[in-house]
Design a protein around this motif. Structure first.
Motif, PDB file in Angstrom:
ATOM      1  N   VAL A   1      60.393  56.784  33.766  1.00 54.64           N
ATOM      2  CA  VAL A   1      59.550  55.803  33.095  1.00 54.64           C
ATOM      3  C   VAL A   1      59.256  56.354  31.705  1.00 54.64           C
ATOM      4  O   VAL A   1      58.480  57.309  31.551  1.00 54.64           O
ATOM      5  N   LEU A   2      59.895  55.780  30.702  1.00 52.81           N
ATOM      6  CA  LEU A   2      59.771  56.291  29.343  1.00 52.81           C
ATOM      7  C   LEU A   2      58.571  55.679  28.631  1.00 52.81           C
ATOM      8  O   LEU A   2      58.211  54.526  28.875  1.00 52.81           O
ATOM      9  N   THR A   3      57.995  56.453  27.741  1.00 47.17           N
ATOM     10  CA  THR A   3      56.938  55.925  26.893  1.00 47.17           C
ATOM     11  C   THR A   3      57.558  55.148  25.741  1.00 47.17           C
ATOM     12  O   THR A   3      58.779  55.195  25.507  1.00 47.17           O
ATOM     13  N   MET A   4      56.720  54.440  24.977  1.00 47.21           N
ATOM     14  CA  MET A   4      57.221  53.709  23.817  1.00 47.21           C
ATOM     15  C   MET A   4      57.853  54.647  22.796  1.00 47.21           C
ATOM     16  O   MET A   4      58.788  54.266  22.095  1.00 47.21           O
TER      17      MET A   4
ATOM     18  N   THR B   1      56.721  67.186  43.573  1.00 45.38           N
ATOM     19  CA  THR B   1      57.108  68.602  43.579  1.00 45.38           C
ATOM     20  C   THR B   1      57.975  69.005  42.383  1.00 45.38           C
ATOM     21  O   THR B   1      58.231  70.188  42.176  1.00 45.38           O
ATOM     22  N   ARG B   2      58.435  68.022  41.597  1.00 48.39           N
ATOM     23  CA  ARG B   2      59.293  68.340  40.461  1.00 48.39           C
ATOM     24  C   ARG B   2      58.893  67.483  39.272  1.00 48.39           C
ATOM     25  O   ARG B   2      58.250  66.442  39.419  1.00 48.39           O
ATOM     26  N   ASP B   3      59.305  67.932  38.081  1.00 45.69           N
ATOM     27  CA  ASP B   3      58.998  67.185  36.868  1.00 45.69           C
ATOM     28  C   ASP B   3      59.873  65.936  36.780  1.00 45.69           C
ATOM     29  O   ASP B   3      60.956  65.855  37.381  1.00 45.69           O
ATOM     30  N   ARG B   4      59.406  64.976  35.991  1.00 45.01           N
ATOM     31  CA  ARG B   4      60.125  63.713  35.846  1.00 45.01           C
ATOM     32  C   ARG B   4      61.570  63.906  35.419  1.00 45.01           C
ATOM     33  O   ARG B   4      62.491  63.314  36.004  1.00 45.01           O
TER      34      ARG B   4
ATOM     35  N   GLU C   1      59.375  57.540  23.609  1.00 44.66           N
ATOM     36  CA  GLU C   1      60.587  58.128  24.178  1.00 44.66           C
ATOM     37  C   GLU C   1      61.752  57.140  24.239  1.00 44.66           C
ATOM     38  O   GLU C   1      62.913  57.542  24.104  1.00 44.66           O
ATOM     39  N   ALA C   2      61.464  55.866  24.463  1.00 46.94           N
ATOM     40  CA  ALA C   2      62.524  54.885  24.701  1.00 46.94           C
ATOM     41  C   ALA C   2      63.555  54.831  23.566  1.00 46.94           C
ATOM     42  O   ALA C   2      64.761  54.781  23.835  1.00 46.94           O
ATOM     43  N   PRO C   3      63.142  54.818  22.285  1.00 45.79           N
ATOM     44  CA  PRO C   3      64.153  54.689  21.226  1.00 45.79           C
ATOM     45  C   PRO C   3      65.129  55.852  21.146  1.00 45.79           C
ATOM     46  O   PRO C   3      66.246  55.678  20.648  1.00 45.79           O
ATOM     47  N   VAL C   4      64.747  57.048  21.625  1.00 46.77           N
ATOM     48  CA  VAL C   4      65.628  58.205  21.481  1.00 46.77           C
ATOM     49  C   VAL C   4      66.377  58.528  22.767  1.00 46.77           C
ATOM     50  O   VAL C   4      67.142  59.503  22.809  1.00 46.77           O
ATOM     51  N   HIS C   5      66.187  57.744  23.813  1.00 47.25           N
ATOM     52  CA  HIS C   5      66.969  57.976  25.025  1.00 47.25           C
ATOM     53  C   HIS C   5      68.443  57.758  24.695  1.00 47.25           C
ATOM     54  O   HIS C   5      68.791  56.823  23.960  1.00 47.25           O
ATOM     55  N   PRO C   6      69.333  58.600  25.208  1.00 43.89           N
ATOM     56  CA  PRO C   6      70.745  58.505  24.832  1.00 43.89           C
ATOM     57  C   PRO C   6      71.361  57.124  25.025  1.00 43.89           C
ATOM     58  O   PRO C   6      72.173  56.686  24.193  1.00 43.89           O
ATOM     59  N   HIS C   7      71.004  56.423  26.112  1.00 43.47           N
ATOM     60  CA  HIS C   7      71.591  55.102  26.327  1.00 43.47           C
ATOM     61  C   HIS C   7      71.107  54.119  25.264  1.00 43.47           C
ATOM     62  O   HIS C   7      71.912  53.393  24.661  1.00 43.47           O
TER      63      HIS C   7
ATOM     64  N   PHE D   1      56.318  59.814  35.287  1.00 48.07           N
ATOM     65  CA  PHE D   1      56.655  58.953  36.412  1.00 48.07           C
ATOM     66  C   PHE D   1      58.148  58.657  36.471  1.00 48.07           C
ATOM     67  O   PHE D   1      58.854  58.707  35.461  1.00 48.07           O
ATOM     68  N   VAL D   2      58.611  58.319  37.683  1.00 49.84           N
ATOM     69  CA  VAL D   2      59.946  57.791  37.862  1.00 49.84           C
ATOM     70  C   VAL D   2      59.831  56.410  38.489  1.00 49.84           C
ATOM     71  O   VAL D   2      58.873  56.109  39.211  1.00 49.84           O
ATOM     72  N   ALA D   3      60.815  55.557  38.188  1.00 51.17           N
ATOM     73  CA  ALA D   3      60.910  54.232  38.784  1.00 51.17           C
ATOM     74  C   ALA D   3      62.032  54.257  39.815  1.00 51.17           C
ATOM     75  O   ALA D   3      63.148  54.674  39.508  1.00 51.17           O
ATOM     76  N   VAL D   4      61.721  53.812  41.024  1.00 56.24           N
ATOM     77  CA  VAL D   4      62.690  53.788  42.117  1.00 56.24           C
ATOM     78  C   VAL D   4      62.990  52.334  42.447  1.00 56.24           C
ATOM     79  O   VAL D   4      62.077  51.568  42.777  1.00 56.24           O
ATOM     80  N   GLY D   5      64.263  51.946  42.375  1.00 53.67           N
ATOM     81  CA  GLY D   5      64.650  50.564  42.646  1.00 53.67           C
ATOM     82  C   GLY D   5      65.817  50.477  43.613  1.00 53.67           C
ATOM     83  O   GLY D   5      66.751  49.703  43.389  1.00 53.67           O
ATOM     84  N   ALA D   6      65.742  51.251  44.704  1.00 50.96           N
ATOM     85  CA  ALA D   6      66.862  51.345  45.651  1.00 50.96           C
ATOM     86  C   ALA D   6      66.790  50.233  46.691  1.00 50.96           C
ATOM     87  O   ALA D   6      66.555  50.477  47.878  1.00 50.96           O
TER      88      ALA D   6
END
Length: 360
Positions: free
Chosen positions: A304-307, A284-287, A309-315, A238-243
């Motif tokens: 939308v990161l899983t628990m 139509t495209r991957d996350r 995935e979140a610790p290894v995200h670059p930020h 999933f992606v989160a959209v907050g525009a």
């Protein structure tokens, strides 16, 4: 040195919000002694789920509060404490001989922090309940979930932790500041129903101006707006959209290759159709493809990161937002400077005599 270094706090061990509050206070530098139920001093006999994280930074001290000798030594600890936090049902501490009046007589500057679901007073004060019940009564739960389904529990972060533990910490810190000036402590009555109601203040304000209605999934911030919700991608993630703002919405449309005149932003009548169009495109495209496409734009689109995935995200990795101290866990927050604080592991248990010797 941490901001609360030098403060001494007694935590009466429990579940949920009082445990989280004790962790936060310890993360901020307070010396917290966690009094646990046990028949043998120095050998705690119970712990709550998640204790390897939620009990970090403070030593367990096993006590038998039905034993007069242990109770007397707890009173001695209270005499040296700056604050006490407990999460028992109303009246329990009084029955144990540890109510606010008794503790204040021994230590007038003591801040006595109490957290319950319904509060210390009111017709429901002595009823049982859980996070879900408290946020239901506050009105917060009614705003969560899909419009054609029952309200969805938002984990236990709204009642137990957001409206409960964090407001207990806020109240205790405010009372400690006052006690430093006046020499007099206070009783802090933190109720999860009160706190979760407080968290809905914005929506009461919007409702009063006719900008929020009680139909879930039709409002700006509850998933009704197509530019403020989550979408499924081709790979099932999933992606989160907050525009929300017009300039961010324009960047979103540009990334999706939708002409602006075909997608007016603040036309609620057109939201269902626009949401369906967005959903079709995101599928139509991957996350991670979408995340890369929008990474350097102002479209406010994030994965939308899983628990895991979140610790290894670059930020998150760059900020040290997570740490590994036996298990992966969120680092203490907020930070006081440029560097992330490291969580302190749970120390070895102390006996009551050792705790008293430490506190003089």
């Amino acid at each position: 040195m941490k901001p609360l270094s030098g403060l001494r706090i007694i935590e009466f061990d429990g579940l949920g919000p009082v445990t989280f509050a004790g962790m936060v206070l310890a993360d901020l530098g307070a010396e917290v002694l966690r009094l646990t139920r046990g028949a043998t001093a120095g050998a705690p006999v119970f712990t709550d789920v998640g204790g390897e994280i939620l009990h970090r930074g403070r030593a367990a001290v096993a006590v038998d509060l039905k034993d007069s000798a242990d109770l007397a030594r707890v009173h001695d600890l209270i005499a040296s404490a700056d604050a006490l936090i407990e999460g028992f049902r109303p009246g329990v501490m009084e029955r144990l001989g540890l109510g606010p009046d008794v503790c204040a007589a021994r230590n007038p500057r003591l801040v006595f922090g109490r957290i319950t679901g319904w509060g210390q007073t009111g017709p429901m004060a002595r009823q049982v309940g859980h996070d879900l019940n408290y946020i239901a009564l506050s009105g917060a739960l009614s705003m969560m979930g899909e419009p054609d389904r029952p309200p969805r529990p938002p984990l236990n972060v709204v009642g137990d932790y957001g409206g409960g533990a964090m407001l207990l910490v806020t109240g205790v810190l405010a009372a400690l500041l006052e006690a430093k000036t006046t020499g007099q402590g206070r009783v802090v009555d933190a109720a999860m129903t009160d706190g979760s109601a407080l968290l809905t203040s914005l929506f009461h304000a919007l409702g009063a101006r006719g900008l929020w209605n009680e139909a879930r999934g039709t409002n700006l911030l509850d998933g009704g707006a197509p530019f403020y919700r989550c979408y499924a991608c081709r790979d099932g993630r999933f992606v989160a959209v907050g525009a929300l703002e017009p300039q961010f919405y324009a960047a979103l449309l540009a990334g999706l290759k939708i002409p602006a005149d075909e997608a007016p932003q603040y036309d609620p009548a057109g939201w269902p159709g626009l949401q369906a169009r967005f959903a079709e495109l995101f599928a139509t495209r991957d996350r991670d493809d979408w995340a890369a496409l929008f990474a350097d734009t102002d479209a406010c689109v994030t994965p939308v990161l899983t628990m895991a995935e979140a610790p290894v995200h670059p930020h998150n990795a760059a900020r040290g937002a997570f740490a590994v101290e036996g298990v992966v866990q969120p680092a203490p927050a907020p930070r006081f400077g440029d560097q992330a604080d490291r969580p302190e592991p749970q120390p070895e248990p102390l006996s009551l005599d050792e705790a008293l010797a430490r506190w003089g």
